[in-house]
Design an enzyme around this catalytic site. Structure first.
Site, PDB file in Angstrom:
ATOM      1  N   GLU A 116      39.836  58.016  36.234  1.00 28.77           N
ATOM      2  CA  GLU A 116      38.397  58.205  36.495  1.00 28.77           C
ATOM      3  C   GLU A 116      37.539  57.778  35.308  1.00 28.77           C
ATOM      4  O   GLU A 116      36.324  57.841  35.370  1.00 28.77           O
ATOM      5  CB  GLU A 116      38.095  59.664  36.853  1.00 28.77           C
ATOM      6  CG  GLU A 116      38.923  60.215  38.009  1.00 28.77           C
ATOM      7  CD  GLU A 116      39.036  59.259  39.181  1.00 28.77           C
ATOM      8  OE1 GLU A 116      37.992  58.917  39.757  1.00 28.77           O
ATOM      9  OE2 GLU A 116      40.162  58.845  39.522  1.00 28.77           O
ATOM     10  N   ARG A 154      35.800  30.044  26.853  1.00 32.40           N
ATOM     11  CA  ARG A 154      35.444  28.659  27.183  1.00 32.40           C
ATOM     12  C   ARG A 154      34.236  28.171  26.388  1.00 32.40           C
ATOM     13  O   ARG A 154      33.966  26.974  26.357  1.00 32.40           O
ATOM     14  CB  ARG A 154      35.218  28.484  28.683  1.00 32.40           C
ATOM     15  CG  ARG A 154      34.100  29.293  29.273  1.00 32.40           C
ATOM     16  CD  ARG A 154      34.025  29.101  30.775  1.00 32.40           C
ATOM     17  NE  ARG A 154      33.520  27.792  31.157  1.00 32.40           N
ATOM     18  CZ  ARG A 154      32.234  27.425  31.104  1.00 32.40           C
ATOM     19  NH1 ARG A 154      31.331  28.284  30.693  1.00 32.40           N
ATOM     20  NH2 ARG A 154      31.863  26.217  31.461  1.00 32.40           N
ATOM     21  N   ASP A 169      25.160  22.594  31.806  1.00 31.90           N
ATOM     22  CA  ASP A 169      23.861  22.940  32.366  1.00 31.90           C
ATOM     23  C   ASP A 169      23.998  23.880  33.545  1.00 31.90           C
ATOM     24  O   ASP A 169      23.186  24.768  33.724  1.00 31.90           O
ATOM     25  CB  ASP A 169      23.186  21.668  32.890  1.00 31.90           C
ATOM     26  CG  ASP A 169      22.307  21.073  31.819  1.00 31.90           C
ATOM     27  OD1 ASP A 169      22.282  21.657  30.728  1.00 31.90           O
ATOM     28  OD2 ASP A 169      21.681  20.051  32.080  1.00 31.90           O
TER      29      ASP A 169
HETATM   30  C1  9WO Z   1      35.305  55.716  39.907  1.00 30.10           C
HETATM   31  C2  9WO Z   1      34.427  56.229  40.834  1.00 30.10           C
HETATM   32  C3  9WO Z   1      34.640  56.922  42.013  1.00 30.10           C
HETATM   33  C4  9WO Z   1      33.529  57.280  42.764  1.00 30.10           C
HETATM   34  C5  9WO Z   1      32.238  56.965  42.347  1.00 30.10           C
HETATM   35  C6  9WO Z   1      32.060  56.258  41.170  1.00 30.10           C
HETATM   36  C7  9WO Z   1      33.163  55.904  40.447  1.00 30.10           C
HETATM   37  N1  9WO Z   1      33.241  55.246  39.317  1.00 30.10           N
HETATM   38  C8  9WO Z   1      34.516  55.152  38.988  1.00 30.10           C
HETATM   39  C9  9WO Z   1      34.907  54.478  37.792  1.00 30.10           C
HETATM   40  O1  9WO Z   1      34.042  54.037  37.068  1.00 30.10           O
HETATM   41  N2  9WO Z   1      36.237  54.340  37.543  1.00 30.10           N
HETATM   42  C10 9WO Z   1      36.599  53.553  36.429  1.00 30.10           C
HETATM   43  C11 9WO Z   1      37.794  52.691  36.736  1.00 30.10           C
HETATM   44  C12 9WO Z   1      36.777  54.216  35.122  1.00 30.10           C
HETATM   45  C13 9WO Z   1      36.754  53.130  34.072  1.00 30.10           C
HETATM   46  C14 9WO Z   1      37.692  51.975  34.395  1.00 30.10           C
HETATM   47  N3  9WO Z   1      37.619  51.622  35.768  1.00 30.10           N
HETATM   48  C15 9WO Z   1      36.807  50.606  36.175  1.00 30.10           C
HETATM   49  C16 9WO Z   1      36.118  49.692  35.417  1.00 30.10           C
HETATM   50  N4  9WO Z   1      36.561  50.359  37.433  1.00 30.10           N
HETATM   51  N5  9WO Z   1      35.695  49.338  37.527  1.00 30.10           N
HETATM   52  C17 9WO Z   1      35.413  48.917  36.318  1.00 30.10           C
HETATM   53  C18 9WO Z   1      34.480  47.860  36.082  1.00 30.10           C
HETATM   54  C19 9WO Z   1      34.287  47.378  34.815  1.00 30.10           C
HETATM   55  C20 9WO Z   1      33.325  46.379  34.624  1.00 30.10           C
HETATM   56  N6  9WO Z   1      32.620  45.894  35.657  1.00 30.10           N
HETATM   57  C21 9WO Z   1      32.816  46.354  36.888  1.00 30.10           C
HETATM   58  C22 9WO Z   1      33.729  47.352  37.129  1.00 30.10           C
END
Ligand code: 9WO
Length: 266
Positions: A116, A154, A169
């Site tokens: 989480e 890159r 570009d």
């Molecule tokens: C889990 C979750 C569940 C219900 C509502 C909101 C919620 N957020 C998360 C969450 O942020 N989980 C993460 C899993 C914890 C940190 C690492 N994880 C992550 C990073 N998932 N997605 C990303 C991420 C990173 C950068 N850009 C887009 C998504």
């Protein structure tokens, strides 16, 4: 440039960077990637890296100490100052401008969460920037880190060849979407190549590409287009694009029997 990745799956990010232009950059020493696994810095027989959240609720939260020990080890591996980036949906959106800024640094440390997320106190104490690659939730930060590594790598001096640099570009410096591309064969059952591209008239081709880039940005991503900031020449090209769309709509209507009463020529 040196990038350190702190992750429970550091090989995943390394594998993502092993191919294509980024792999070439690593081979040529323009980029070095290093992985650090918090599991290697965890205590006890079980080498725990996560715990249940205070306050209850589902899932697990990553412990401060294994992450902090990994950060310390990564920092100590090179004397250059490193910016620490945490990849999370709560971060600031990643843009090409941000990529350019990060690409200019000597060092980055990318922090990837799982479960989480990580204990907020570690974020407050150690993270310089929280970055999101888009509004969706992944199962961890690793894919986002791989995206950032690719985008930054890159841009390292000498990674792209001259042709690739010249075509930067397209979302490089002018903030526009790319124009369409065509290659052989000229005639195909899926359609023809726009005649201007076969004309050999380089000025006309450049104008056509610019018109397409402007028009597609206006159609697909109006949020990227600041029409007021366009040059007079660009505004004229965009007007030409809109006019050609209107003409195409009229042509289609003329072929539809239901519309012919209104569009039929006398
Ligand atoms: C889990 C979750 C569940 C219900 C509502 C909101 C919620 N957020 C998360 C969450 O942020 N989980 C993460 C899993 C914890 C940190 C690492 N994880 C992550 C990073 N998932 N997605 C990303 C991420 C990173 C950068 N850009 C887009 C998504």
């Amino acid at each position: 440039m040196r990038i350190d990745v702190i992750s429970l799956f550091p090989e995943f990010v390394a594998q993502c960077a092993a191919f294509g232009v980024v792999g070439r950059a690593a081979e040529r020493g323009l980029l070095s990637l290093h992985g650090w696994n918090p599991r290697d810095h965890a205590e006890g027989n079980y080498r725990r890296v996560d715990e249940r959240p205070f306050g209850g609720g589902p899932g697990m939260v990553m412990l401060i100490d294994p992450l902090r020990a990994s950060l310390r080890a990564a920092r100590a591996a090179d004397p250059a100052l490193a910016k620490v980036v945490y990849l999370s949906p709560q971060g600031a959106p990643l843009t090409q401008a941000r990529v350019r800024e990060l690409a200019g640094r000597d060092r980055l440390i990318l922090l990837c969460g799982r479960y989480e997320g990580i204990d907020e106190r570690l974020i407050a104490a150690e993270v310089d920037e929280e970055i999101s690659i888009g509004d969706y939730v992944l199962s961890g930060g690793e894919l986002a880190a791989a995206v950032l590594v690719d985008a930054v790598a890159r841009l390292q001096e000498g990674v792209l060849n001259d042709v690739e640099s010249a075509t930067q570009d397209s979302f490089g410096d002018d903030g526009l979407l790319d124009c369409p591309h065509y290659t052989r064969p000229v005639e195909h059952e899926l359609g023809e190549v726009p005649a201007v591209l076969m004309s050999g008239n380089h000025a006309e081709i450049a104008r056509w590409r610019r018109r397409q880039a402007l028009g597609r940005t206006w159609q697909r991503r109006p949020d990227l287009l600041d029409e007021a900031a366009l040059s007079k020449a660009d505004r004229r090209l965009l007007d030409e694009y809109r006019a050609s769309l209107a003409q195409a709509a009229t042509d289609v209507a003329a072929e539809n029997p239901l519309d012919q009463a209104r569009t039929a020529k006398p």
